[in-house]
Motif scaffolding. Structure first.
Motif, short mmCIF file in Angstrom:
data_model
loop_
_atom_site.label_atom_id
_atom_site.label_comp_id
_atom_site.label_asym_id
_atom_site.label_seq_id
_atom_site.Cartn_x
_atom_site.Cartn_y
_atom_site.Cartn_z
N SER A 1 6.59 9.40 -3.33
CA SER A 1 7.04 8.01 -3.26
C SER A 1 5.84 7.09 -3.07
CB SER A 1 7.99 7.86 -2.08
OG SER A 1 8.15 6.50 -1.73
N CYS A 2 5.84 5.95 -3.74
CA CYS A 2 4.69 5.05 -3.58
C CYS A 2 4.69 4.43 -2.19
CB CYS A 2 4.69 3.96 -4.65
SG CYS A 2 5.69 2.51 -4.28
N GLY B 1 4.94 1.58 -1.27
CA GLY B 1 4.08 0.38 -1.27
C GLY B 1 4.41 -0.60 -0.15
N LEU C 1 1.51 10.04 -0.11
CA LEU C 1 0.67 9.74 -1.28
C LEU C 1 -0.79 9.49 -0.91
CD1 LEU C 1 0.41 9.37 -4.29
CD2 LEU C 1 1.33 7.08 -4.06
N GLN D 1 2.56 -0.82 -11.44
CA GLN D 1 1.24 -0.20 -11.23
C GLN D 1 1.37 1.32 -11.23
OE1 GLN D 1 -1.83 -1.46 -10.69
NE2 GLN D 1 -1.54 -3.62 -10.16
N CYS E 1 1.57 3.75 -8.98
CA CYS E 1 0.55 4.49 -8.21
C CYS E 1 0.93 5.96 -8.05
CB CYS E 1 0.37 3.88 -6.83
SG CYS E 1 -0.39 2.26 -6.85
N ARG F 1 0.63 7.76 -11.50
CA ARG F 1 -0.77 7.84 -11.94
C ARG F 1 -1.56 8.81 -11.09
NH1 ARG F 1 -4.21 3.16 -11.83
NH2 ARG F 1 -2.82 2.10 -10.39
N ALA F 2 -1.36 8.73 -9.77
CA ALA F 2 -2.12 9.60 -8.87
C ALA F 2 -1.77 11.06 -9.11
CB ALA F 2 -1.83 9.23 -7.42
N ILE G 1 5.03 9.46 4.89
CA ILE G 1 6.47 9.64 4.66
C ILE G 1 6.99 10.92 5.30
CG2 ILE G 1 6.30 10.85 2.45
CD1 ILE G 1 8.68 9.08 1.51
N ARG H 1 4.15 1.86 10.17
CA ARG H 1 4.62 0.91 9.16
C ARG H 1 5.45 -0.20 9.82
NH1 ARG H 1 5.57 1.59 3.41
NH2 ARG H 1 7.28 0.30 2.66
N CYS I 1 -1.10 -2.52 -0.24
CA CYS I 1 -0.57 -1.18 -0.55
C CYS I 1 -1.69 -0.16 -0.42
CB CYS I 1 0.00 -1.13 -1.96
SG CYS I 1 1.53 -2.02 -2.19
N SER J 1 -1.75 2.98 -1.27
CA SER J 1 -1.94 3.82 -2.46
C SER J 1 -2.71 3.08 -3.55
CB SER J 1 -0.59 4.28 -3.00
OG SER J 1 0.05 5.07 -2.03
N LEU K 1 -6.27 4.16 -5.06
CA LEU K 1 -6.45 4.43 -6.49
C LEU K 1 -7.57 3.58 -7.11
CD1 LEU K 1 -2.87 4.92 -7.96
CD2 LEU K 1 -4.81 6.45 -8.24
#
Lengths: 237, 141
Positions: free
Chosen positions: A13-14, A16, A46, A73, A75, A78-79, B13, B22, B41, B43, B47
């Motif tokens: 899960s991102c 974000g 992540l 995006q 993430c 892509r990652a 998570i 968070r 963010c 992540s 990246l």
């Protein structure tokens, strides 16, 4: 076959922090991990996956994965692709919400009653894809009854950090390559007195080996098995 | 772009303390110090997103980590940032062992209290960073 972790689906899960959709991604993923498909799914943070070592990254090579992203995006997808392997499935939340005619969540902090519909729908979609990947008969996604306080303390997402799948690097066709789960396979194979061919067959279960490199992989794995079986004093010499 | 203190939680998570970090970030950014703090963010930062990396390089940044892997701190540093302060949720637990977080997805009262205690501690640090020429506070509650 070596005793390896049960085949499950990895959910990435991102989460974000900047976006309400990141919170939605996290909430729906947790719902699948904790409530809908607890025995069939695992996760990995992540950022840890991104910053991690070979073991962390082997996660997505060993488990088929579903990337859940809060924005375009992508993430998580892509990652996963950049560091491990292409996700088996990918969900981008704005596209999912639009396709279902659901509203975008309004706040990035907490899921309110209105947003809960989106969480439920997304969680059910993830669960459906988990079933599809594992090849089990698609079944209606029925949410178990609400947990009591004591039960919810006991149920937690299955996290793979710190228990990554071991890998071994071998020189194959002139290049250092990672072979997922090889340390476990060698150990099990020696214990069961298996042949080099059986070892290679087990390796193929857990690694996608390009056809043109199959012979080079086989040679390298047979050599690794032979070295692994050599008497200790010889190995240390 | 106005200067703000960037709060980066790990959001892990798989760990309840990731959720506490968070939630502490949300309490800070949305309730305790809105306008003077923001988040990014993690992540996206990790990246290699240029905007995200510029934020943690050019603005004071505080990291919150939920486990010893310290992903928030490690990734901010890898992006070229130097955290102005680093917090670990576990340290709050060490000081308040009576607070048992319920689960990753539902912190429970004790988990939310833990997040508030952490957010209050970080708010004091934000105030320290924003006085005397630090980032300007845009809204006062």
């Amino acid at each position: 076959m070596p005793i390896l972790p049960k085949k499950k689906v990895g959910l990435i899960s991102c989460s974000g922090e900047e976006l309400p959709e990141g919170t939605l991604s996290r909430a729906a993923t947790l719902k699948v991990l904790e409530r809908l498909r607890p025995k069939d799914t695992v996760t990995l943070c992540l950022p840890l996956f991104l910053a991690g070592n070979d073991k962390e990254r082997a996660f997505a090579k060993f488990y088929p994965t579903i990337a859940i992203d809060g924005c375009d995006q992508r993430c998580a997808a892509r990652a996963t692709e950049q560091y491990s392997a292409k996700p088996t499935a990918s969900i981008v939340i704005p596209e999912f919400l639009a396709a279902r005619g659901l509203d975008t969540p309004k706040t990035r902090r907490q899921i309110d009653a209105a947003d809960a519909r989106a969480v439920d729908a997304l969680a059910q979609e993830i669960a459906r894809r988990v079933d599809e990947i594992l090849g089990v008969q698609p079944a209606p996604v029925i949410e178990p009854p609400a947990l009591t306080v004591a039960e919810s303390a006991a149920v937690t997402a299955s996290c793979s950090c710190g228990s990554g799948i071991p890998v071994m690097r071998l020189k194959i066709a002139g290049k250092e390559r990672e072979v997922v789960a090889l340390p476990l396979i060698l150990e099990e194979s020696r214990k069961n007195n298996q042949s080099p061919d059986e070892v290679f067959d087990a390796v193929k279960i857990y690694n996608a080996i390009p056809a043109e490199l199959e012979s080079a992989y086989r040679d390298a794995i047979v050599r690794a098995y032979s070295a692994f079986n050599a008497p200790r004093e010889k190995r240390e010499a | 772009m106005s200067q703000r203190v960037i709060i980066v939680p790990c959001s892990g998570i798989g760990k309840a303390y990731g959720s506490v970090g968070r939630e502490a970030m949300h309490q800070l950014v949305e309730e305790m110090r809105p306008g003077v703090t923001d988040t990014v963010c993690l992540s996206l930062l990790t990246l290699g997103d240029a905007d995200a990396q510029a934020q943690v390089r050019d603005q004071p940044t505080i990291t919150i980590d939920g486990c010893p892997s310290a992903c928030a701190k490690v990734n901010v540093e890898a992006a070229g940032g130097k955290p102005a302060a680093e917090y670990r949720v576990y340290d709050v637990y060490r000081a308040h062992r009576e607070l048992k977080v319920r689960s990753v997805s539902e912190l429970g009262d004790a988990g939310r209290t833990m997040a508030r205690l952490l957010a209050e501690e970080i708010a004091a640090k934000v105030d320290e960073l924003t006085k005397d020429g630090g980032p300007l506070r845009e809204t006062e509650s």
